[in-house]
Design a protein around this motif. Sequence first.
Motif, PDB file in Angstrom:
ATOM      1  N   GLN A  52     -19.569  -1.947   1.862  1.00 37.57           N
ATOM      2  CA  GLN A  52     -20.279  -2.394   3.059  1.00 37.57           C
ATOM      3  C   GLN A  52     -19.345  -3.083   4.053  1.00 37.57           C
ATOM      4  OE1 GLN A  52     -23.267  -4.853   1.177  1.00 37.57           O
ATOM      5  NE2 GLN A  52     -24.821  -3.243   1.328  1.00 37.57           N
ATOM      6  N   LEU A  53     -18.332  -3.776   3.545  1.00 38.63           N
ATOM      7  CA  LEU A  53     -17.385  -4.471   4.412  1.00 38.63           C
ATOM      8  C   LEU A  53     -16.273  -3.562   4.913  1.00 38.63           C
ATOM      9  CD1 LEU A  53     -17.113  -7.805   2.377  1.00 38.63           C
ATOM     10  CD2 LEU A  53     -18.255  -7.486   4.580  1.00 38.63           C
ATOM     11  N   GLY A  54     -16.250  -2.311   4.425  1.00 38.37           N
ATOM     12  CA  GLY A  54     -15.256  -1.359   4.885  1.00 38.37           C
ATOM     13  C   GLY A  54     -13.901  -1.484   4.212  1.00 38.37           C
ATOM     14  N   PHE A  55     -13.846  -2.119   3.032  1.00 45.79           N
ATOM     15  CA  PHE A  55     -12.582  -2.270   2.323  1.00 45.79           C
ATOM     16  C   PHE A  55     -12.350  -1.070   1.417  1.00 45.79           C
ATOM     17  CE2 PHE A  55     -13.571  -7.071   2.511  1.00 45.79           C
ATOM     18  CZ  PHE A  55     -13.152  -7.105   3.829  1.00 45.79           C
ATOM     19  N   LYS A  56     -11.093  -0.814   1.083  1.00 48.88           N
ATOM     20  CA  LYS A  56     -10.737   0.321   0.247  1.00 48.88           C
ATOM     21  C   LYS A  56     -11.211   0.102  -1.177  1.00 48.88           C
ATOM     22  CE  LYS A  56      -6.663   1.892   2.804  1.00 48.88           C
ATOM     23  NZ  LYS A  56      -5.209   2.170   2.718  1.00 48.88           N
ATOM     24  N   GLY A  57     -11.871   1.119  -1.733  1.00 61.01           N
ATOM     25  CA  GLY A  57     -12.326   1.066  -3.106  1.00 61.01           C
ATOM     26  C   GLY A  57     -11.621   2.087  -3.965  1.00 61.01           C
ATOM     27  N   GLN A  58     -12.350   2.631  -4.903  1.00 62.85           N
ATOM     28  CA  GLN A  58     -11.761   3.608  -5.816  1.00 62.85           C
ATOM     29  C   GLN A  58     -11.323   4.847  -5.054  1.00 62.85           C
ATOM     30  OE1 GLN A  58     -14.416   4.727  -8.937  1.00 62.85           O
ATOM     31  NE2 GLN A  58     -12.888   5.934 -10.054  1.00 62.85           N
ATOM     32  N   ARG A  59     -10.134   5.318  -5.351  1.00 65.18           N
ATOM     33  CA  ARG A  59      -9.595   6.516  -4.728  1.00 65.18           C
ATOM     34  C   ARG A  59      -8.704   7.231  -5.726  1.00 65.18           C
ATOM     35  NH1 ARG A  59      -8.044   1.772  -2.676  1.00 65.18           N
ATOM     36  NH2 ARG A  59      -5.825   1.240  -2.493  1.00 65.18           N
ATOM     37  N   ARG A  60      -8.210   8.355  -5.320  1.00 63.66           N
ATOM     38  CA  ARG A  60      -7.451   9.194  -6.251  1.00 63.66           C
ATOM     39  C   ARG A  60      -6.239   8.445  -6.798  1.00 63.66           C
ATOM     40  NH1 ARG A  60      -5.253  15.313  -4.924  1.00 63.66           N
ATOM     41  NH2 ARG A  60      -4.522  15.809  -7.047  1.00 63.66           N
ATOM     42  N   GLY A  61      -6.158   8.381  -8.123  1.00 65.99           N
ATOM     43  CA  GLY A  61      -5.037   7.731  -8.789  1.00 65.99           C
ATOM     44  C   GLY A  61      -5.189   6.236  -8.951  1.00 65.99           C
ATOM     45  N   ILE A  62      -6.235   5.634  -8.379  1.00 65.28           N
ATOM     46  CA  ILE A  62      -6.443   4.191  -8.465  1.00 65.28           C
ATOM     47  C   ILE A  62      -7.876   3.935  -8.910  1.00 65.28           C
ATOM     48  CG2 ILE A  62      -6.421   2.001  -7.209  1.00 65.28           C
ATOM     49  CD1 ILE A  62      -4.415   3.159  -5.313  1.00 65.28           C
ATOM     50  N   SER A  63      -8.034   3.244 -10.025  1.00 66.15           N
ATOM     51  CA  SER A  63      -9.365   2.944 -10.529  1.00 66.15           C
ATOM     52  C   SER A  63     -10.039   1.903  -9.645  1.00 66.15           C
ATOM     53  CB  SER A  63      -9.284   2.434 -11.975  1.00 66.15           C
ATOM     54  OG  SER A  63      -8.585   1.193 -12.022  1.00 66.15           O
ATOM     55  N   LEU A  64     -11.342   1.768  -9.816  1.00 66.07           N
ATOM     56  CA  LEU A  64     -12.102   0.812  -9.013  1.00 66.07           C
ATOM     57  C   LEU A  64     -11.615  -0.608  -9.257  1.00 66.07           C
ATOM     58  CD1 LEU A  64     -14.428   0.071  -7.141  1.00 66.07           C
ATOM     59  CD2 LEU A  64     -15.953   0.113  -9.110  1.00 66.07           C
ATOM     60  N   ARG A  65     -11.379  -0.957 -10.507  1.00 66.68           N
ATOM     61  CA  ARG A  65     -10.944  -2.318 -10.825  1.00 66.68           C
ATOM     62  C   ARG A  65      -9.595  -2.627 -10.183  1.00 66.68           C
ATOM     63  NH1 ARG A  65     -11.645  -4.849 -16.722  1.00 66.68           N
ATOM     64  NH2 ARG A  65     -13.767  -4.568 -15.980  1.00 66.68           N
ATOM     65  N   LYS A  66      -8.648  -1.713 -10.295  1.00 64.60           N
ATOM     66  CA  LYS A  66      -7.333  -1.938  -9.701  1.00 64.60           C
ATOM     67  C   LYS A  66      -7.421  -2.019  -8.183  1.00 64.60           C
ATOM     68  CE  LYS A  66      -4.432   0.090 -13.324  1.00 64.60           C
ATOM     69  NZ  LYS A  66      -3.439   1.147 -13.643  1.00 64.60           N
ATOM     70  N   ALA A  67      -8.285  -1.201  -7.594  1.00 68.55           N
ATOM     71  CA  ALA A  67      -8.430  -1.233  -6.139  1.00 68.55           C
ATOM     72  C   ALA A  67      -8.986  -2.575  -5.675  1.00 68.55           C
ATOM     73  CB  ALA A  67      -9.348  -0.095  -5.686  1.00 68.55           C
ATOM     74  N   LEU A  68      -9.954  -3.109  -6.406  1.00 68.67           N
ATOM     75  CA  LEU A  68     -10.535  -4.398  -6.027  1.00 68.67           C
ATOM     76  C   LEU A  68      -9.544  -5.535  -6.243  1.00 68.67           C
ATOM     77  CD1 LEU A  68     -14.140  -3.960  -7.479  1.00 68.67           C
ATOM     78  CD2 LEU A  68     -13.458  -3.866  -5.079  1.00 68.67           C
ATOM     79  N   LEU A  69      -8.791  -5.471  -7.339  1.00 71.75           N
ATOM     80  CA  LEU A  69      -7.818  -6.529  -7.606  1.00 71.75           C
ATOM     81  C   LEU A  69      -6.660  -6.506  -6.616  1.00 71.75           C
ATOM     82  CD1 LEU A  69      -7.610  -6.465 -11.517  1.00 71.75           C
ATOM     83  CD2 LEU A  69      -8.622  -8.237 -10.087  1.00 71.75           C
ATOM     84  N   SER A  70      -6.374  -5.350  -6.035  1.00 65.49           N
ATOM     85  CA  SER A  70      -5.270  -5.246  -5.084  1.00 65.49           C
ATOM     86  C   SER A  70      -5.647  -5.680  -3.671  1.00 65.49           C
ATOM     87  CB  SER A  70      -4.752  -3.806  -5.043  1.00 65.49           C
ATOM     88  OG  SER A  70      -5.745  -2.924  -4.530  1.00 65.49           O
ATOM     89  N   LEU A  71      -6.911  -6.015  -3.443  1.00 61.30           N
ATOM     90  CA  LEU A  71      -7.315  -6.460  -2.112  1.00 61.30           C
ATOM     91  C   LEU A  71      -6.630  -7.778  -1.758  1.00 61.30           C
ATOM     92  CD1 LEU A  71     -11.182  -5.818  -2.215  1.00 61.30           C
ATOM     93  CD2 LEU A  71      -9.493  -4.490  -0.954  1.00 61.30           C
ATOM     94  N   PRO A  72      -6.343  -8.019  -0.488  1.00 62.68           N
ATOM     95  CA  PRO A  72      -5.823  -9.337  -0.086  1.00 62.68           C
ATOM     96  C   PRO A  72      -6.807 -10.439  -0.449  1.00 62.68           C
ATOM     97  CG  PRO A  72      -5.561  -7.736   1.682  1.00 62.68           C
ATOM     98  CD  PRO A  72      -6.410  -7.079   0.637  1.00 62.68           C
ATOM     99  N   LEU A  73      -6.282 -11.640  -0.616  1.00 62.93           N
ATOM    100  CA  LEU A  73      -7.110 -12.750  -1.084  1.00 62.93           C
ATOM    101  C   LEU A  73      -8.269 -13.038  -0.135  1.00 62.93           C
ATOM    102  CD1 LEU A  73      -7.090 -14.543  -3.543  1.00 62.93           C
ATOM    103  CD2 LEU A  73      -5.768 -16.231  -2.279  1.00 62.93           C
ATOM    104  N   GLN A  74      -8.028 -12.927   1.162  1.00 64.81           N
ATOM    105  CA  GLN A  74      -9.096 -13.173   2.124  1.00 64.81           C
ATOM    106  C   GLN A  74     -10.227 -12.158   1.958  1.00 64.81           C
ATOM    107  OE1 GLN A  74      -7.855 -13.915   6.130  1.00 64.81           O
ATOM    108  NE2 GLN A  74      -9.800 -13.260   7.022  1.00 64.81           N
ATOM    109  N   GLN A  75      -9.878 -10.894   1.720  1.00 66.53           N
ATOM    110  CA  GLN A  75     -10.902  -9.872   1.519  1.00 66.53           C
ATOM    111  C   GLN A  75     -11.655 -10.091   0.206  1.00 66.53           C
ATOM    112  OE1 GLN A  75      -9.284  -5.934   1.986  1.00 66.53           O
ATOM    113  NE2 GLN A  75      -8.602  -6.292   4.087  1.00 66.53           N
ATOM    114  N   LYS A  76     -10.975 -10.602  -0.809  1.00 68.45           N
ATOM    115  CA  LYS A  76     -11.668 -10.930  -2.056  1.00 68.45           C
ATOM    116  C   LYS A  76     -12.721 -12.003  -1.820  1.00 68.45           C
ATOM    117  CE  LYS A  76      -7.869  -9.780  -5.215  1.00 68.45           C
ATOM    118  NZ  LYS A  76      -6.916 -10.299  -6.224  1.00 68.45           N
TER     119      LYS A  76
END
Length: 363
Positions: A52-76
């Motif tokens: 909903q916020l338009g942040f990158k989620g699960q994509r090819r080669g990157i699991s959902l968990r890794k994608a969420l953990l890789s977000l900048p701290l402000q986006q988290k």
Amino acid sequence: MPTISRDQSAELPANDPANRPAFLRIARVRSALDWMITKAEWEGEIALAASQLGFKGQRRGISLRKALLSLPLQQKFEVILQAMGEGELTKPTHAESKRLARHWAVTSYVARTDFAAPSASHWQSLRSLTRLRIAAKYQGYKEDQSVLYGRFEPLVATCLPRGRWKSSGAEDAMQEGRLALLRAIDHADPNRCFASYARHWIKRAMTNFAMRQRLPVKAPINLISQALRGDPEDSTRRIDAHSELREALRAGVLQLDFPQNEAEAMVEAGPCPAALAEANDERELVCSALAQLTEKQRQVIQLRYGVERQGADHSLAHVSRETGITRQQVHRREQRALQTLAQILRAARAESQPTSSVRSLAD
């Protein structure tokens, strides 16, 4: 602001008494956010909030968990606040609710004495209090980040690569380095020397920026860096065979984005009958692909993107009210429909493409 030389910048440890408290606070906040993001029962709602916020989620080669953990701290922070405020988060266990209150210093929360999960009302109260504490922690995080940025910002100038820059190119590279410094602050380890760690982030960001500026043709940065360094681990024969190309890369004179002759440069831009016919074919192909979806999937796609109805697209909440299902179910149904459409369109385009074109592209 005083400048710092390369020798002096190495004497800025992260465990300096003036810096360590700020680094510790940021590390604790990062740990609390990562714990909430990786909680399996909340993963779906957190992924929905990120979408909903338009942040990158699960994509090819990157699991959902890794994608969420890789977000900048402000986006988290933004994702967690969104999920805590509007998400349908399941009730945590007795131990998890105590841990959640401890992470965010919700001292007014009292866990049940029978070690059972909190009741619905207690969980709602804990969510509200936690959300307020997270918002307060966010303000503290921005203050700590600003203080640390001010102390280490002179490092950026010491990392600027030497060489000729186009107009304002050096300042743009500096800006890239400043953004990298902010990312380094978010990921810093309080027990490590921050100056060396930050310099690594800054140099990498500036190098990547220089590559993008010098090379009109997009190419993987790591492969170009290996060619410039002449790594022996790479195929030596390939590097030697392209020595002239390597020299052109180093000199920054490689230009591949210009037309090959004047005739190509003089082609007038305008509506092309072939392009219009191709657009009509694409439209028919999309309509045919939509017809192959299930009725429920097609309904969600029509409401979300306004297709086949000449209307505006709608939010997940609006589609949820229209269809009578939860927002998370709408999101999942939408993702499945988009994957199906992508497969159908890919297969249809592969069938319509001439064999010779496919062979030339593969070569």
